[in-house]
Design an enzyme around this catalytic site. Structure first.
Site, PDB file in Angstrom:
ATOM      1  N   HIS A 154       0.822  -1.223   0.000  1.00 45.25           N
ATOM      2  CA  HIS A 154       0.000   0.000   0.000  1.00 45.25           C
ATOM      3  C   HIS A 154       0.857   1.276   0.000  1.00 45.25           C
ATOM      4  O   HIS A 154       0.451   2.296   0.525  1.00 45.25           O
ATOM      5  CB  HIS A 154      -0.959   0.028   1.210  1.00 45.25           C
ATOM      6  CG  HIS A 154      -1.638  -1.292   1.459  1.00 45.25           C
ATOM      7  ND1 HIS A 154      -2.461  -1.883   0.518  1.00 45.25           N
ATOM      8  CD2 HIS A 154      -1.575  -2.158   2.500  1.00 45.25           C
ATOM      9  CE1 HIS A 154      -2.892  -3.036   0.991  1.00 45.25           C
ATOM     10  NE2 HIS A 154      -2.358  -3.238   2.180  1.00 45.25           N
ATOM     11  N   ARG A 155       2.053   1.167  -0.542  1.00 49.67           N
ATOM     12  CA  ARG A 155       2.981   2.316  -0.594  1.00 49.67           C
ATOM     13  C   ARG A 155       3.357   2.845   0.793  1.00 49.67           C
ATOM     14  O   ARG A 155       3.790   3.997   0.930  1.00 49.67           O
ATOM     15  CB  ARG A 155       2.390   3.460  -1.433  1.00 49.67           C
ATOM     16  CG  ARG A 155       2.083   3.056  -2.856  1.00 49.67           C
ATOM     17  CD  ARG A 155       2.748   3.986  -3.854  1.00 49.67           C
ATOM     18  NE  ARG A 155       2.993   3.345  -5.148  1.00 49.67           N
ATOM     19  CZ  ARG A 155       2.044   3.086  -6.050  1.00 49.67           C
ATOM     20  NH1 ARG A 155       0.795   3.390  -5.816  1.00 49.67           N
ATOM     21  NH2 ARG A 155       2.366   2.527  -7.199  1.00 49.67           N
ATOM     22  N   LEU A 156       3.203   2.013   1.808  1.00 51.05           N
ATOM     23  CA  LEU A 156       3.615   2.432   3.157  1.00 51.05           C
ATOM     24  C   LEU A 156       5.078   2.027   3.326  1.00 51.05           C
ATOM     25  O   LEU A 156       5.423   1.224   4.190  1.00 51.05           O
ATOM     26  CB  LEU A 156       2.714   1.784   4.222  1.00 51.05           C
ATOM     27  CG  LEU A 156       1.212   2.066   4.050  1.00 51.05           C
ATOM     28  CD1 LEU A 156       0.389   1.360   5.126  1.00 51.05           C
ATOM     29  CD2 LEU A 156       0.943   3.573   4.111  1.00 51.05           C
ATOM     30  N   HIS A 157       5.906   2.538   2.431  1.00 51.59           N
ATOM     31  CA  HIS A 157       7.294   2.092   2.368  1.00 51.59           C
ATOM     32  C   HIS A 157       8.066   2.470   3.629  1.00 51.59           C
ATOM     33  O   HIS A 157       7.693   3.396   4.344  1.00 51.59           O
ATOM     34  CB  HIS A 157       7.974   2.714   1.142  1.00 51.59           C
ATOM     35  CG  HIS A 157       7.177   2.549  -0.093  1.00 51.59           C
ATOM     36  ND1 HIS A 157       6.762   1.328  -0.552  1.00 51.59           N
ATOM     37  CD2 HIS A 157       6.693   3.472  -0.962  1.00 51.59           C
ATOM     38  CE1 HIS A 157       6.065   1.498  -1.651  1.00 51.59           C
ATOM     39  NE2 HIS A 157       6.003   2.792  -1.918  1.00 51.59           N
TER      40      HIS A 157
END
Ligand SMILES: Cc1cc2nc3c(=O)[nH]c(=O)nc-3n(C[C@H](O)[C@H](O)[C@H](O)COP(=O)(O)O)c2cc1C
Length: 192
Positions: A170-173
């Site tokens: 979820h692009r919660l890098h």
């Protein structure tokens, strides 16, 4: 209590060596000219450790001239199949002539001759001209060891900032930043 960024780099690099299809040691090298304009190209990391990250090149090249003006650089590793990047920033110094000689001696004879034949970054009138210069060097050094050209050497980027970025769902890098201060390295996190 922060982790040692070099130990973490070693772990990531070992994984990249095991998984990347080619050149896991390839890194983008960004430099700036006297008007602060950036330029970037790929070079190969040939040594690394707490002292810094080393690459070899022609000191009269565009990057060499830019580093002479501003001995500060940024490096970027992107290991695509691992979905990871490492960013490194710091001052740049020349490696010793002994260290450069030792590395030059490990290169193939063809690349040693190429280092003499190539005026890296200068305009080349034709491919034939490059081949002619290569043949000229081949004849010049026939039957002798090819010495390291005086303008060919290594640079060491001594990091003051290293960031490890890894892909998360979820692009919660995840971004782990290590900065060097008087007391050593400090670790912090950055928003992705
Ligand atoms: C995978 C790869 C590895 C490279 N490794 C080096 C290197 O270690 N040293 C080098 O001088 N050029 C290397 N090059 C070529 C540079 O990207 C660049 O074309 C050259 O150094 C001239 O750059 P400059 O004109 O900005 O100085 C490599 C290119 C690629 C694509």
């Amino acid at each position: 209590m922060g982790t040692d960024p070099f130990q973490l780099f070693d772990e990531w690099f070992a994984k990249a060596q095991a998984s990347e299809p080619s050149d896991p040691n390839a890194m983008a090298l960004a430099t700036t000219d006297s008007e602060k304009r950036p330029s970037v190209r790929i070079v190969l990391m040939k040594a690394h450790g707490p002292d810094g990250f080393v690459f070899y090149t022609n000191q009269h090249s565009r990057k060499g001239e830019e580093l002479a003006h501003n001995p500060f650089a940024a490096l970027l590793f992107h290991w695509k199949s691992l979905r990871r990047q490492v960013r490194v920033e710091g001052n740049v110094s020349l490696v010793s002539s002994e260290e450069a000689d030792a590395y030059f001696a490990t290169r193939s004879r063809d690349s040693q001759l190429g280092a003499w034949a190539s005026s890296q970054s200068r305009a080349l009138p034709s491919r034939a001209e490059f081949e002619r210069r290569y043949d000229e060097m081949k004849a010049k050094f026939e039957d002798v060891e090819v010495p390291r050209p005086p303008h060919w050497g290594g640079y060491r980027v001594v990091p003051e900032r290293i960031e490890f970025w890894s892909d998360r769902p979820h692009r919660l890098h995840e971004r782990r930043l290590f900065t060097r201060g008087a007391g050593g390295w400090t670790e912090s996190l950055l928003y992705p």
